[in-house]
Design a protein around this motif. Structure first.
Motif, PDB file in Angstrom:
ATOM      1  N   MET A 264       0.822  -1.205   0.000  1.00  0.00           N
ATOM      2  CA  MET A 264       0.000   0.000   0.000  1.00  0.00           C
ATOM      3  C   MET A 264       0.860   1.260   0.000  1.00  0.00           C
ATOM      4  O   MET A 264       0.514   2.255  -0.640  1.00  0.00           O
ATOM      5  N   TRP A 265       1.990   1.234   0.711  1.00  0.00           N
ATOM      6  CA  TRP A 265       2.918   2.369   0.614  1.00  0.00           C
ATOM      7  C   TRP A 265       3.389   2.527  -0.833  1.00  0.00           C
ATOM      8  O   TRP A 265       3.444   3.621  -1.358  1.00  0.00           O
ATOM      9  N   GLY A 266       3.699   1.383  -1.443  1.00  0.00           N
ATOM     10  CA  GLY A 266       4.110   1.427  -2.846  1.00  0.00           C
ATOM     11  C   GLY A 266       2.996   1.909  -3.754  1.00  0.00           C
ATOM     12  O   GLY A 266       3.247   2.624  -4.733  1.00  0.00           O
ATOM     13  N   TYR A 267       1.740   1.529  -3.420  1.00  0.00           N
ATOM     14  CA  TYR A 267       0.621   1.968  -4.254  1.00  0.00           C
ATOM     15  C   TYR A 267       0.452   3.479  -4.204  1.00  0.00           C
ATOM     16  O   TYR A 267       0.090   4.106  -5.209  1.00  0.00           O
ATOM     17  N   SER A 268       0.707   4.084  -3.056  1.00  0.00           N
ATOM     18  CA  SER A 268       0.635   5.541  -2.990  1.00  0.00           C
ATOM     19  C   SER A 268       1.636   6.177  -3.947  1.00  0.00           C
ATOM     20  O   SER A 268       1.341   7.196  -4.581  1.00  0.00           O
ATOM     21  N   LEU A 269       2.825   5.561  -4.064  1.00  0.00           N
ATOM     22  CA  LEU A 269       3.798   6.064  -5.033  1.00  0.00           C
ATOM     23  C   LEU A 269       3.339   5.779  -6.455  1.00  0.00           C
ATOM     24  O   LEU A 269       3.475   6.622  -7.352  1.00  0.00           O
ATOM     25  N   GLN A 270       2.752   4.597  -6.674  1.00  0.00           N
ATOM     26  CA  GLN A 270       2.291   4.231  -8.016  1.00  0.00           C
ATOM     27  C   GLN A 270       1.211   5.179  -8.520  1.00  0.00           C
ATOM     28  O   GLN A 270       1.279   5.669  -9.656  1.00  0.00           O
ATOM     29  N   ILE A 271       0.193   5.445  -7.692  1.00  0.00           N
ATOM     30  CA  ILE A 271      -0.914   6.280  -8.154  1.00  0.00           C
ATOM     31  C   ILE A 271      -0.447   7.704  -8.409  1.00  0.00           C
ATOM     32  O   ILE A 271      -0.898   8.382  -9.335  1.00  0.00           O
ATOM     33  N   TYR A 272       0.518   8.161  -7.603  1.00  0.00           N
ATOM     34  CA  TYR A 272       1.105   9.474  -7.857  1.00  0.00           C
ATOM     35  C   TYR A 272       1.899   9.468  -9.154  1.00  0.00           C
ATOM     36  O   TYR A 272       1.750  10.357  -9.999  1.00  0.00           O
ATOM     37  N   GLY A 273       2.761   8.455  -9.334  1.00  0.00           N
ATOM     38  CA  GLY A 273       3.564   8.389 -10.554  1.00  0.00           C
ATOM     39  C   GLY A 273       2.710   8.274 -11.792  1.00  0.00           C
ATOM     40  O   GLY A 273       3.012   8.875 -12.835  1.00  0.00           O
ATOM     41  N   ASP A 274       1.607   7.541 -11.699  1.00  0.00           N
ATOM     42  CA  ASP A 274       0.727   7.352 -12.851  1.00  0.00           C
ATOM     43  C   ASP A 274       0.032   8.653 -13.239  1.00  0.00           C
ATOM     44  O   ASP A 274       0.084   9.088 -14.395  1.00  0.00           O
ATOM     45  N   PHE A 275      -0.627   9.285 -12.277  1.00  0.00           N
ATOM     46  CA  PHE A 275      -1.439  10.469 -12.591  1.00  0.00           C
ATOM     47  C   PHE A 275      -0.570  11.711 -12.782  1.00  0.00           C
ATOM     48  O   PHE A 275      -0.747  12.479 -13.726  1.00  0.00           O
ATOM     49  N   ALA A 276       0.400  11.912 -11.883  1.00  0.00           N
ATOM     50  CA  ALA A 276       1.287  13.057 -12.034  1.00  0.00           C
ATOM     51  C   ALA A 276       2.149  12.897 -13.282  1.00  0.00           C
ATOM     52  O   ALA A 276       2.489  13.884 -13.949  1.00  0.00           O
ATOM     53  N   GLY A 277       2.491  11.650 -13.629  1.00  0.00           N
ATOM     54  CA  GLY A 277       3.240  11.413 -14.853  1.00  0.00           C
ATOM     55  C   GLY A 277       2.449  11.828 -16.074  1.00  0.00           C
ATOM     56  O   GLY A 277       2.986  12.472 -16.993  1.00  0.00           O
ATOM     57  N   TYR A 278       1.162  11.468 -16.099  1.00  0.00           N
ATOM     58  CA  TYR A 278       0.315  11.877 -17.227  1.00  0.00           C
ATOM     59  C   TYR A 278       0.254  13.398 -17.333  1.00  0.00           C
ATOM     60  O   TYR A 278       0.424  13.963 -18.423  1.00  0.00           O
ATOM     61  N   THR A 279      -0.010  14.066 -16.229  1.00  0.00           N
ATOM     62  CA  THR A 279      -0.176  15.524 -16.300  1.00  0.00           C
ATOM     63  C   THR A 279       1.141  16.223 -16.603  1.00  0.00           C
ATOM     64  O   THR A 279       1.151  17.266 -17.259  1.00  0.00           O
ATOM     65  N   PHE A 447       0.734  11.018   5.422  1.00  0.00           N
ATOM     66  CA  PHE A 447       0.976  10.041   4.358  1.00  0.00           C
ATOM     67  C   PHE A 447       0.310   8.709   4.673  1.00  0.00           C
ATOM     68  O   PHE A 447      -0.302   8.080   3.798  1.00  0.00           O
ATOM     69  N   ASN A 448       0.406   8.259   5.912  1.00  0.00           N
ATOM     70  CA  ASN A 448      -0.169   6.959   6.258  1.00  0.00           C
ATOM     71  C   ASN A 448      -1.695   7.002   6.284  1.00  0.00           C
ATOM     72  O   ASN A 448      -2.339   6.004   5.951  1.00  0.00           O
ATOM     73  N   PHE A 449      -2.274   8.136   6.677  1.00  0.00           N
ATOM     74  CA  PHE A 449      -3.734   8.224   6.596  1.00  0.00           C
ATOM     75  C   PHE A 449      -4.185   8.172   5.141  1.00  0.00           C
ATOM     76  O   PHE A 449      -5.134   7.446   4.806  1.00  0.00           O
ATOM     77  N   ILE A 450      -3.547   8.937   4.269  1.00  0.00           N
ATOM     78  CA  ILE A 450      -3.902   8.935   2.853  1.00  0.00           C
ATOM     79  C   ILE A 450      -3.722   7.533   2.268  1.00  0.00           C
ATOM     80  O   ILE A 450      -4.566   7.053   1.493  1.00  0.00           O
ATOM     81  N   THR A 451      -2.639   6.860   2.649  1.00  0.00           N
ATOM     82  CA  THR A 451      -2.391   5.498   2.167  1.00  0.00           C
ATOM     83  C   THR A 451      -3.468   4.544   2.666  1.00  0.00           C
ATOM     84  O   THR A 451      -3.953   3.687   1.919  1.00  0.00           O
ATOM     85  N   PHE A 452      -3.867   4.689   3.923  1.00  0.00           N
ATOM     86  CA  PHE A 452      -4.919   3.836   4.484  1.00  0.00           C
ATOM     87  C   PHE A 452      -6.225   3.996   3.707  1.00  0.00           C
ATOM     88  O   PHE A 452      -6.861   2.998   3.336  1.00  0.00           O
ATOM     89  N   THR A 453      -6.654   5.220   3.436  1.00  0.00           N
ATOM     90  CA  THR A 453      -7.925   5.420   2.724  1.00  0.00           C
ATOM     91  C   THR A 453      -7.847   4.899   1.295  1.00  0.00           C
ATOM     92  O   THR A 453      -8.868   4.545   0.714  1.00  0.00           O
ATOM     93  N   ARG A 454      -6.643   4.820   0.757  1.00  0.00           N
ATOM     94  CA  ARG A 454      -6.502   4.355  -0.636  1.00  0.00           C
ATOM     95  C   ARG A 454      -6.757   2.858  -0.773  1.00  0.00           C
ATOM     96  O   ARG A 454      -6.830   2.344  -1.900  1.00  0.00           O
ATOM     97  N   ILE A 455      -6.895   2.148   0.321  1.00  0.00           N
ATOM     98  CA  ILE A 455      -7.320   0.749   0.232  1.00  0.00           C
ATOM     99  C   ILE A 455      -8.669   0.677  -0.461  1.00  0.00           C
ATOM    100  O   ILE A 455      -8.922  -0.197  -1.290  1.00  0.00           O
ATOM    101  N   TRP A 456      -9.554   1.633  -0.155  1.00  0.00           N
ATOM    102  CA  TRP A 456     -10.872   1.689  -0.807  1.00  0.00           C
ATOM    103  C   TRP A 456     -10.761   2.192  -2.249  1.00  0.00           C
ATOM    104  O   TRP A 456     -11.630   1.919  -3.049  1.00  0.00           O
TER     105      TRP A 456
END
Length: 553
Positions: A264-279, A447-456
């Motif tokens: 999940m920590w890695g997913y927070s980096l992934q979703i940032y890299g994916d969306f911020a990479g596009y923009t 960061f950990n709260f944001i990562t926790f909510t990203r489970i959903w």
């Protein structure tokens, strides 16, 4: 001939996206033609509209027709509002625009979601029928259109963009564009069409009528931003997703619970890299063509609070929701009957989609608490309205991301966190602390709260987030030997994750310095750096194709 047919036909398996070679061939051709007409404004608008519609066809097929209808309707409504000679007519036009855009969005994005939720709650067996496709097949021939409702790529982005144009005309913040093609260019501009950032009319339309300008410094900045975006997408997003995150999240029961936390920590980096990479790529491409799109991310994982995070993450959506939903509801000052109606509907909606009837007791308790506070502290009224407006805005923001109860829950959790933070910061002993350890601790918590909510956010099945959490808690089973084995197994992935976070947390001055250094290089050296970087990045590309995450929104 097969290759030519492939280039000019639609395939959902091979969309035209930034990480594919076909896109860069397409962009080179566009830039060659653009270089001859960039100072002829009407020809430029027509040309970029045509190529943008072709780009959308390559990503979403015949749904390009829907985009064309949306363009025509909103353009005519904008003219109608501007020419209306009474407030009543203007309100009629703006109501028509909002209904058209939101109903279009609801039909294509939420029809199955609402039907399934209704059937689950009331035990019915209603089926959703795509009457538009059924009617179109009757005209064009059976099989021309798929009768299952498929979500058009980027529909949320161009719908919100269209609403902002019409509303800004109604508010007299902008004048209507001079012709249809200027409007169609504004909405369909291909770098940002399918995944943002959401472009506001008042920011972009003046650039349509300005003289074209591109300095060497701007060119260097654009190239640097494109390469940075490719790195974020290919390395920080796709590589760690394919090599580690997807494996863990698709079968969490196969791993100890602590590995799920790392994923999940890695997913927070992934979703940032994916969306911020596009923009980043979108902003860079636009700058190469002489148009500036506003920044969409500002190092969000440096945030020291939930409020700070949402000022840094997906800034274009946040500002849109603030200006067109939060402030009209009353913002942080007051609220009218609309606030209470919207709040009531959202509470009912949450119960409807989650079927958690216990929420009614939670809502009743919160209402009683607010009434007591209002009776004891009359000034609490403005805070009461602010909290409701925040919750409404974040729930709508969650629903914007997708037709899923999990997205709504994710939005509600973030809205609740914003409300709690706004009260906590008034009594927090370290809100204004300058101690480095306090700053690091606040970043860690946020960061950990944001990562926790990203489970959903990551797990779309309704029961999957709770099942994942249960597994993490009951099978955490941290053992040093197992941890070392995991590190060895996914060694390359963990080095990339570590590198990604280190780069993200570097001081902004250092990042800006690297851009300036690149800009001072001779063009030949810049070309060598770019070529080596791209060749190196594409060595990490896997056989499996991964579209940008925000295409689904």
């Amino acid at each position: 001939m097969d290759r030519i047919y492939q280039l000019f036909s639609f395939s959902d398996k091979e969309p035209l996206i930034f990480t594919q070679l076909d896109f860069w061939l397409f962009f080179i051709v566009v830039m060659i033609v653009f270089s001859f007409i960039h100072n002829r404004k009407i020809e430029r608008s027509i040309f970029l509209t045509v190529v943008s519609l072709f780009f959308y066809f390559k990503t979403s097929g015949l749904y390009v027709i829907l985009l064309c209808v949306s363009l025509l309707v909103n353009y005519l409504i904008g003219i109608g509002i501007h020419q209306a000679n009474s407030d009543g007519k203007k309100k009629g036009y703006i109501t028509l625009s909002v209904l058209f855009n939101l109903l279009t969005l609801a039909y294509f994005k939420y029809a199955y979601f609402f039907t399934d939720s209704f059937n689950a709650m009331f035990g019915t067996k209603y089926e959703m029928i795509n009457y538009l496709a059924h009617w179109a097949n009757g005209v064009a021939g059976q099989g021309t259109f798929v009768e299952k409702i498929i979500l058009p790529v980027g529909v949320s982005f161009f719908t919100f963009q269209s609403i902002s144009y019409v509303v800004d005309i109604y508010r007299k913040e902008i004048e209507p564009v001079r012709n249809f093609f200027d409007y169609s260019f504004f909405v369909t501009f291909f770098p940002q069409l399918v995944a943002g950032p959401i472009v506001r009319a008042r920011d972009f339309i003046p650039q349509i009528y300005a003289d074209h300008k591109l300095t060497k410094t701007e060119f260097s900045e654009a190239v640097f931003q494109i390469v940075k975006g490719l790195f974020k997408k290919i390395i920080l997003a796709d590589y760690i997703a394919v090599q580690f995150i997807d494996k863990v999240m698709d079968a969490p029961e196969s791993y100890p619970g602590f590995v799920g936390v790392i994923a999940m920590w890695g997913y927070s980096l992934q979703i940032y890299g994916d969306f911020a990479g596009y923009t980043d790529i979108a902003i860079g491409l636009s700058k190469l063509m002489g148009f500036n799109l506003l920044e969409n991310f500002n190092s969000p994982y440096k945030a020291v609070s939930v409020a700070d995070f949402w000022r840094r993450w997906h800034k274009s959506l946040g500002s849109w929701l603030r200006d067109y939903l939060y402030i009209p509801l009353g913002g942080n000052k007051t609220g009218g009957i609309g606030t209470f109606i919207a709040t009531f509907l959202i509470f009912i909606f949450l119960v409807f989609i989650t079927r958690w009837y216990e929420l009614l007791y939670v809502y009743a308790g919160l209402t009683a608490l607010y009434l007591i506070m209002y009776a004891l502290f009359p000034n609490f009224k403005s805070l009461f309205h602010r909290d409701l407006n925040l919750l409404i805005t974040m729930v709508v923001g969650g629903l914007w991301h997708g037709a899923s109860a999990n997205f709504v829950i994710w939005g509600a959790m973030n809205g609740t966190a914003l409300i709690l933070y706004n009260h906590w910061k008034k009594i927090s002993p370290y809100e204004n602390s300058s101690l480095l350890i306090v700053h690091i601790w606040r970043i860690f918590l946020t960061f950990n709260f944001i990562t926790f909510t990203r489970i959903w956010f990551r797990l779309q099945d309704e029961d999957a987030p709770i099942a994942f959490l249960n597994h993490v808690v009951h099978h955490f089973d941290f053992q040093w030997e197992t941890f070392v084995l995991v590190l060895k197994t996914y060694q390359a992935t963990f080095w990339i994750i570590l590198t990604g976070f280190v780069l993200h947390w570097l001081p902004q001055t250092l990042k800006e310095g690297s851009v300036r250094l690149f800009g001072k290089m001779p063009m030949v050296l810049q070309a060598v750096v770019v070529a080596v970087s791209i060749v190196g990045m594409y060595q990490a590309v896997s056989d499996s194709f991964k579209a940008f995450v925000y295409f689904q929104f």
